[in-house]
Design a protein around this motif. Structure first.
Motif, PDB file in Angstrom:
ATOM      1  N   LYS A  17      25.507  36.539  38.568  1.00  0.00           N
ATOM      2  CA  LYS A  17      24.320  35.745  38.883  1.00  0.00           C
ATOM      3  C   LYS A  17      24.551  34.741  40.008  1.00  0.00           C
ATOM      4  O   LYS A  17      23.601  34.146  40.513  1.00  0.00           O
ATOM      5  CB  LYS A  17      23.854  34.995  37.625  1.00  0.00           C
ATOM      6  N   GLN A  18      25.794  34.557  40.393  1.00  0.00           N
ATOM      7  CA  GLN A  18      26.105  33.552  41.406  1.00  0.00           C
ATOM      8  C   GLN A  18      25.849  34.085  42.817  1.00  0.00           C
ATOM      9  O   GLN A  18      25.978  35.280  43.071  1.00  0.00           O
ATOM     10  CB  GLN A  18      27.565  33.111  41.282  1.00  0.00           C
ATOM     11  N   PRO A  19      25.494  33.199  43.744  1.00  0.00           N
ATOM     12  CA  PRO A  19      25.306  33.616  45.143  1.00  0.00           C
ATOM     13  C   PRO A  19      26.632  34.018  45.773  1.00  0.00           C
ATOM     14  O   PRO A  19      27.708  33.652  45.270  1.00  0.00           O
ATOM     15  CB  PRO A  19      24.721  32.358  45.806  1.00  0.00           C
ATOM     16  N   PRO A  20      26.593  34.763  46.882  1.00  0.00           N
ATOM     17  CA  PRO A  20      27.823  35.254  47.529  1.00  0.00           C
ATOM     18  C   PRO A  20      28.840  34.164  47.846  1.00  0.00           C
ATOM     19  O   PRO A  20      30.045  34.372  47.687  1.00  0.00           O
ATOM     20  CB  PRO A  20      27.299  35.919  48.806  1.00  0.00           C
ATOM     21  N   LYS A  21      28.385  33.001  48.299  1.00  0.00           N
ATOM     22  CA  LYS A  21      29.322  31.932  48.651  1.00  0.00           C
ATOM     23  C   LYS A  21      30.097  31.447  47.427  1.00  0.00           C
ATOM     24  O   LYS A  21      31.298  31.163  47.512  1.00  0.00           O
ATOM     25  CB  LYS A  21      28.573  30.764  49.296  1.00  0.00           C
ATOM     26  N   VAL A  22      29.409  31.362  46.304  1.00  0.00           N
ATOM     27  CA  VAL A  22      30.079  30.932  45.074  1.00  0.00           C
ATOM     28  C   VAL A  22      31.080  31.992  44.627  1.00  0.00           C
ATOM     29  O   VAL A  22      32.197  31.675  44.196  1.00  0.00           O
ATOM     30  CB  VAL A  22      29.050  30.659  43.960  1.00  0.00           C
ATOM     31  N   LYS A  23      30.692  33.264  44.734  1.00  0.00           N
ATOM     32  CA  LYS A  23      31.603  34.349  44.365  1.00  0.00           C
ATOM     33  C   LYS A  23      32.858  34.321  45.239  1.00  0.00           C
ATOM     34  O   LYS A  23      33.974  34.521  44.750  1.00  0.00           O
ATOM     35  CB  LYS A  23      30.900  35.696  44.510  1.00  0.00           C
ATOM     36  N   THR A  24      32.666  34.065  46.531  1.00  0.00           N
ATOM     37  CA  THR A  24      33.810  33.993  47.443  1.00  0.00           C
ATOM     38  C   THR A  24      34.729  32.840  47.072  1.00  0.00           C
ATOM     39  O   THR A  24      35.959  32.985  47.035  1.00  0.00           O
ATOM     40  CB  THR A  24      33.327  33.823  48.895  1.00  0.00           C
ATOM     41  N   ALA A  25      34.123  31.686  46.780  1.00  0.00           N
ATOM     42  CA  ALA A  25      34.919  30.515  46.395  1.00  0.00           C
ATOM     43  C   ALA A  25      35.684  30.778  45.102  1.00  0.00           C
ATOM     44  O   ALA A  25      36.855  30.395  44.970  1.00  0.00           O
ATOM     45  CB  ALA A  25      34.006  29.301  46.235  1.00  0.00           C
ATOM     46  N   LEU A  26      35.044  31.440  44.157  1.00  0.00           N
ATOM     47  CA  LEU A  26      35.705  31.768  42.891  1.00  0.00           C
ATOM     48  C   LEU A  26      36.869  32.729  43.112  1.00  0.00           C
ATOM     49  O   LEU A  26      37.927  32.596  42.486  1.00  0.00           O
ATOM     50  CB  LEU A  26      34.696  32.381  41.918  1.00  0.00           C
ATOM     51  N   ALA A  27      36.667  33.699  44.012  1.00  0.00           N
ATOM     52  CA  ALA A  27      37.732  34.660  44.310  1.00  0.00           C
ATOM     53  C   ALA A  27      38.930  33.963  44.945  1.00  0.00           C
ATOM     54  O   ALA A  27      40.086  34.234  44.588  1.00  0.00           O
ATOM     55  CB  ALA A  27      37.203  35.754  45.232  1.00  0.00           C
ATOM     56  N   VAL A  28      38.656  33.056  45.884  1.00  0.00           N
ATOM     57  CA  VAL A  28      39.742  32.317  46.543  1.00  0.00           C
ATOM     58  C   VAL A  28      40.477  31.442  45.538  1.00  0.00           C
ATOM     59  O   VAL A  28      41.717  31.392  45.512  1.00  0.00           O
ATOM     60  CB  VAL A  28      39.183  31.459  47.697  1.00  0.00           C
ATOM     61  N   LEU A  29      39.716  30.749  44.693  1.00  0.00           N
ATOM     62  CA  LEU A  29      40.326  29.884  43.680  1.00  0.00           C
ATOM     63  C   LEU A  29      41.182  30.693  42.710  1.00  0.00           C
ATOM     64  O   LEU A  29      42.303  30.285  42.364  1.00  0.00           O
ATOM     65  CB  LEU A  29      39.231  29.140  42.914  1.00  0.00           C
ATOM     66  N   THR A  30      40.668  31.845  42.304  1.00  0.00           N
ATOM     67  CA  THR A  30      41.436  32.707  41.400  1.00  0.00           C
ATOM     68  C   THR A  30      42.730  33.167  42.053  1.00  0.00           C
ATOM     69  O   THR A  30      43.799  33.172  41.426  1.00  0.00           O
ATOM     70  CB  THR A  30      40.601  33.932  40.990  1.00  0.00           C
ATOM     71  N   GLY A  31      42.638  33.545  43.333  1.00  0.00           N
ATOM     72  CA  GLY A  31      43.832  33.978  44.055  1.00  0.00           C
ATOM     73  C   GLY A  31      44.877  32.879  44.140  1.00  0.00           C
ATOM     74  O   GLY A  31      46.075  33.122  43.958  1.00  0.00           O
ATOM     75  N   ILE A  32      44.428  31.648  44.400  1.00  0.00           N
ATOM     76  CA  ILE A  32      45.354  30.517  44.495  1.00  0.00           C
ATOM     77  C   ILE A  32      46.031  30.252  43.148  1.00  0.00           C
ATOM     78  O   ILE A  32      47.246  30.027  43.078  1.00  0.00           O
ATOM     79  CB  ILE A  32      44.609  29.257  44.975  1.00  0.00           C
ATOM     80  N   LEU A  33      45.245  30.304  42.082  1.00  0.00           N
ATOM     81  CA  LEU A  33      45.803  30.067  40.746  1.00  0.00           C
ATOM     82  C   LEU A  33      46.824  31.144  40.374  1.00  0.00           C
ATOM     83  O   LEU A  33      47.871  30.845  39.786  1.00  0.00           O
ATOM     84  CB  LEU A  33      44.674  30.028  39.712  1.00  0.00           C
ATOM     85  N   VAL A  34      46.514  32.388  40.739  1.00  0.00           N
ATOM     86  CA  VAL A  34      47.456  33.478  40.453  1.00  0.00           C
ATOM     87  C   VAL A  34      48.743  33.292  41.251  1.00  0.00           C
ATOM     88  O   VAL A  34      49.852  33.517  40.740  1.00  0.00           O
ATOM     89  CB  VAL A  34      46.818  34.846  40.766  1.00  0.00           C
ATOM     90  N   LEU A  35      48.612  32.864  42.513  1.00  0.00           N
ATOM     91  CA  LEU A  35      49.797  32.617  43.338  1.00  0.00           C
ATOM     92  C   LEU A  35      50.676  31.523  42.730  1.00  0.00           C
ATOM     93  O   LEU A  35      51.903  31.645  42.690  1.00  0.00           O
ATOM     94  CB  LEU A  35      49.378  32.213  44.753  1.00  0.00           C
ATOM     95  N   ILE A  36      50.043  30.453  42.274  1.00  0.00           N
ATOM     96  CA  ILE A  36      50.795  29.362  41.642  1.00  0.00           C
ATOM     97  C   ILE A  36      51.515  29.872  40.395  1.00  0.00           C
ATOM     98  O   ILE A  36      52.692  29.564  40.159  1.00  0.00           O
ATOM     99  CB  ILE A  36      49.851  28.198  41.285  1.00  0.00           C
ATOM    100  N   PHE A  37      50.806  30.674  39.624  1.00  0.00           N
ATOM    101  CA  PHE A  37      51.399  31.245  38.409  1.00  0.00           C
ATOM    102  C   PHE A  37      52.603  32.123  38.755  1.00  0.00           C
ATOM    103  O   PHE A  37      53.672  32.003  38.138  1.00  0.00           O
ATOM    104  CB  PHE A  37      50.343  32.054  37.663  1.00  0.00           C
ATOM    105  N   LEU A  38      52.440  32.982  39.758  1.00  0.00           N
ATOM    106  CA  LEU A  38      53.522  33.888  40.143  1.00  0.00           C
ATOM    107  C   LEU A  38      54.732  33.132  40.684  1.00  0.00           C
ATOM    108  O   LEU A  38      55.881  33.508  40.427  1.00  0.00           O
ATOM    109  CB  LEU A  38      53.020  34.885  41.195  1.00  0.00           C
ATOM    110  N   ARG A  39      54.470  32.063  41.415  1.00  0.00           N
ATOM    111  CA  ARG A  39      55.584  31.324  42.016  1.00  0.00           C
ATOM    112  C   ARG A  39      56.492  30.702  40.960  1.00  0.00           C
ATOM    113  O   ARG A  39      57.715  30.660  41.117  1.00  0.00           O
ATOM    114  CB  ARG A  39      55.053  30.232  42.946  1.00  0.00           C
ATOM    115  N   PHE A  40      55.886  30.226  39.882  1.00  0.00           N
ATOM    116  CA  PHE A  40      56.687  29.544  38.865  1.00  0.00           C
ATOM    117  C   PHE A  40      57.200  30.485  37.776  1.00  0.00           C
ATOM    118  O   PHE A  40      58.154  30.157  37.078  1.00  0.00           O
ATOM    119  CB  PHE A  40      55.869  28.416  38.228  1.00  0.00           C
ATOM    120  N   VAL A  41      56.577  31.646  37.648  1.00  0.00           N
ATOM    121  CA  VAL A  41      56.981  32.580  36.591  1.00  0.00           C
ATOM    122  C   VAL A  41      58.026  33.575  37.093  1.00  0.00           C
ATOM    123  O   VAL A  41      58.987  33.891  36.389  1.00  0.00           O
ATOM    124  CB  VAL A  41      55.752  33.326  36.027  1.00  0.00           C
TER     125      VAL A  41
END
Length: 225
Positions: A17-41
């Protein structure tokens, strides 16, 4: 009485239901969180490259299964496979020159399987190939299951490879950076990884969306592939 929604389905429905800009921001945020997780794990970030190659191999396995069982190239783009082979050849050469280790072996095996797919498409199953996939634009594209599995696996592999490079750059003392130097090359490599990951991330979104909707075929709007 209305049945309670699965939390995952609720989250997917909310994202839809979110507009494209919100979806893009969510994708970027998810990618950053996954990177942080991978770096420490993951202590040895080279394992990300191995994981990327493994996922890529699984994707190619889907193509091989499709070609062997269904005896058809329907839904596959010959040009895309040839471009992938060229990319793998360049990467294999760089690996031979710079590393010559497990990475080189994995690149070689990936190149061989991709070359086999090209051979099957160009010679053995040539009558089943469709030039439309390489030449004509479409208002929408419907991707059959095995091809969709392959592209999704490729997207995951590119993300893991991109994460590998980003973490190498953040470490600042990796072998790859010592080989490439600290000038323009690391940035160019990292940029190319990010671009590839971004392109495939769009397909992965529609893949997950189709799976959550219970659809076997992945339907893409014009411009996604």
């Amino acid at each position: 009485m209305r049945r309670a929604r699965n939390p995952v389905q609720t989250a997917v429905w909310w994202v839809k239901k979110q507009p494209p800009k919100v979806k893009t921001a969510l994708a970027v945020l998810t990618g950053i969180l996954v990177l942080i997780f991978l770096r420490f794990v993951i202590r040895d970030h080279d394992n990300l490259f191995v994981a990327a190659e493994f996922v890529h191999a699984v994707g190619i396995g889907c193509l091989i299964y499709k070609l062997m069982k269904e005896k058809t190239c329907a839904g596959l783009s010959l040009k895309s496979q040839e471009l992938t082979a060229i990319f793998l050849m360049v990467r294999l050469y760089c690996s031979l020159v710079m590393e010559f280790d497990l990475h080189t072996l994995l690149d070689f095996l990936t190149f061989l399987t991709t070359a086999w797919v090209i051979y099957m498409m160009r010679f053995k199953l040539k009558s089943t190939t469709s030039d439309d996939l390489d030449n004509l634009p479409k208002y929408y594209v419907v991707v059959e299951p095995f091809t969709a599995h392959y592209v999704f696996a490729l997207g995951i592999a590119r993300f893991l490879s991109c994460a590998h490079w980003i973490l190498q750059v953040l470490d600042g003392h990796s072998f790859l950076l010592n080989v490439l130097g600290y000038g323009l090359w690391p940035g160019m490599v990292l940029l190319s990884e990010i671009v590839q990951t971004t392109i495939l991330a769009d397909f992965c979104y529609y893949y997950v969306k189709s799976v959550m909707d219970g659809q076997m075929m992945v339907r893409l709007p014009s411009g996604v592939v």
